[in-house]
Design a protein around this motif. Structure first.
Motif, short mmCIF file in Angstrom:
data_model
loop_
_atom_site.label_atom_id
_atom_site.label_comp_id
_atom_site.label_asym_id
_atom_site.label_seq_id
_atom_site.Cartn_x
_atom_site.Cartn_y
_atom_site.Cartn_z
N LEU A 36 47.45 43.07 44.82
CA LEU A 36 48.50 44.07 44.86
C LEU A 36 49.46 43.70 45.99
O LEU A 36 49.07 43.58 47.15
N GLU A 45 48.07 37.57 41.15
CA GLU A 45 48.86 38.74 41.52
C GLU A 45 48.98 39.71 40.35
O GLU A 45 49.11 39.29 39.20
N VAL A 46 48.93 41.00 40.67
CA VAL A 46 49.24 42.04 39.68
C VAL A 46 50.74 42.26 39.70
O VAL A 46 51.31 42.67 40.72
N THR A 47 51.40 41.96 38.59
CA THR A 47 52.84 42.19 38.54
C THR A 47 53.17 43.59 38.08
O THR A 47 54.15 44.20 38.54
N GLN A 48 52.37 44.14 37.15
CA GLN A 48 52.58 45.49 36.63
C GLN A 48 51.22 46.17 36.52
O GLN A 48 50.26 45.58 36.02
N THR A 52 54.46 44.36 43.25
CA THR A 52 53.75 45.00 42.15
C THR A 52 54.44 46.31 41.75
O THR A 52 54.70 47.17 42.60
#
Length: 384
Positions: free
Chosen positions: A214, A177-180, A218
């Motif tokens: 995403l 997962e893209v957190t930022q 996110t």
């Protein structure tokens, strides 16, 4: 024990970033020398600021190339796309101070030794098909895609200067997962807001990131300061060799400290770093480890590497000592051996100046030869 659950961040910068403009010019000068004479010696540094490019360093090669340096620099800046007040390919002043290579350095290289002392690292990991760390791999991919649509005319409001940054959450050692997500890009008008720029770039970012990374959680930071119209060397001075982590593994692996661009392959800062990546990638591709670092070290004027070190972070199918012996057997790791094996004495370097030196597909003319996995069978045979 290696951590399995964590968040890791890497950044990339575009071809229009001031430092990358300088890397591009330095590598274009190198390519020009190697095209004229494959045995040329080049150590070319570039500095760029408002409407000014300064080029200096040491060379040994055809004199006519030196006469073309200004033309080479202008063509690089034109291709990147700078036609703005404060930095324009046709209007900028170009000063060249290239001069003959030091005889004291040349004497060691001419004896087939390394062009300098130093330590070089290569890395590979099973996070992407390219065997690269995912955060840097996809940070590059975002900016490369934005450059494509900017140059094609599909996104004409984007400017050449840009930076990306991804924070990825790892679960059981795998990115999920893209957190930022941070994206700062130069744009055309001061009237455009961060939301306007996000509307332009988001579809392209979604194209390049794996499905499901995403999420609703996110956090997006697109041009978080607001306006980014003044960019490139007019907004911030640039210098060759200042993006060594962007050029390699995004901080996911050790770095020996040496930059790449503008250096011919007798300089082990460059060629041995390519060889170390080549070996680490082949170790992982051969199934000998899921993650591997290779370190090589050299002394100026000495051909044989002083040491070879492998680390597999507990993921190896064989011991690190076995890997160290195997890589030394399947490849001649003298500076000449590296140049010959990877066919590095060719004009293949300008294309490496942006979006990473590693994780790119090998090309027909020998570009990115260090990304081949043609040592897999040899390594398996040696190890048995």
């Amino acid at each position: 024990m290696t951590r399995k659950n964590y968040i890791f961040t890497s950044e990339s910068v575009s071809e229009g970033h001031p430092d990358k403009v300088c890397d591009r010019i330095s590598d274009a000068v190198l390519d020009a020398f190697l095209a004229a004479d494959p045995q040329s010696r080049v150590a070319c540094e570039t500095f760029a600021t408002t409407d000014r490019v300064v080029i200096g360093g040491e060379v040994r090669g055809p004199g006519e190339v030196i006469q073309r340096v200004e033309e080479i620099a202008r063509e690089c800046v034109r291709d990147i796309g700078y036609e703005q007040e404060g930095f324009h390919w046709a209007n900028m002043k170009v000063d060249s101070y290239l001069h003959a290579q030091s005889a004291h350095i040349a004497q060691g290289v001419d004896k087939e030794g390394a062009g300098d002392q130093g330590i070089m690292f290569g890395y590979a990991v099973e996070e992407t098909d390219a065997l690269m760390p995912a955060p840097i791999h996809y940070s590059h991919a975002i900016l490369r895609r934005l450059a494509e649509v900017r140059k094609s005319g599909a996104a004409p409001d984007l400017g050449p200067d840009a930076k990306s940054q991804l924070s990825l959450r790892y679960e059981d050692g795998k990115p999920v997962e893209v957190t930022q997500l941070v994206l700062s890009t130069q744009h055309a008008s001061e009237n455009q807001t961060s939301d306007d720029i996000r509307a332009i770039v988001e579809p392209y970012i979604r194209e390049v990131l794996p499905e499901g990374w995403l999420t609703k959680a996110t956090e997006w930071w697109v041009n978080p300061t607001g306006t980014f119209v003044i960019g490139g060397p007019d907004g911030d001075a640039g210098l060759t060799g200042r993006k060594i982590i962007v050029d390699t593994y995004g901080g996911a692996a050790p770095h020996g400290g040496g930059a790449f661009s503008g250096k011919d392959p007798t300089k082990v800062d460059r060629s041995a770093a390519y060889a170390a990546r080549y070996l680490a990638k082949n170790v992982v591709a051969a199934g000998l480890a899921h993650r591997c670092v290779i370190q090589l070290s050299y002394a100026i004027g000495v051909a044989k590497p002083l040491s070879i070190y492998a680390e597999t972070y507990g993921t190896g199918e064989v011991s690190e000592e076995v890997i160290e012996k195997a890589v030394a057997e399947v490849m001649d790791l003298t500076p000449r051996g590296i140049r010959d094996h990877l066919q590095l004495n060719r004009p293949i370097y300008q294309r490496t100046a942006a979006y990473g030196h590693f994780g790119r597909a090998p090309e027909v003319d020998g570009g990115f030869s260090w990304e081949r996995t043609d040592l897999v069978e040899a390594l398996k045979s040696v190890i048995g």
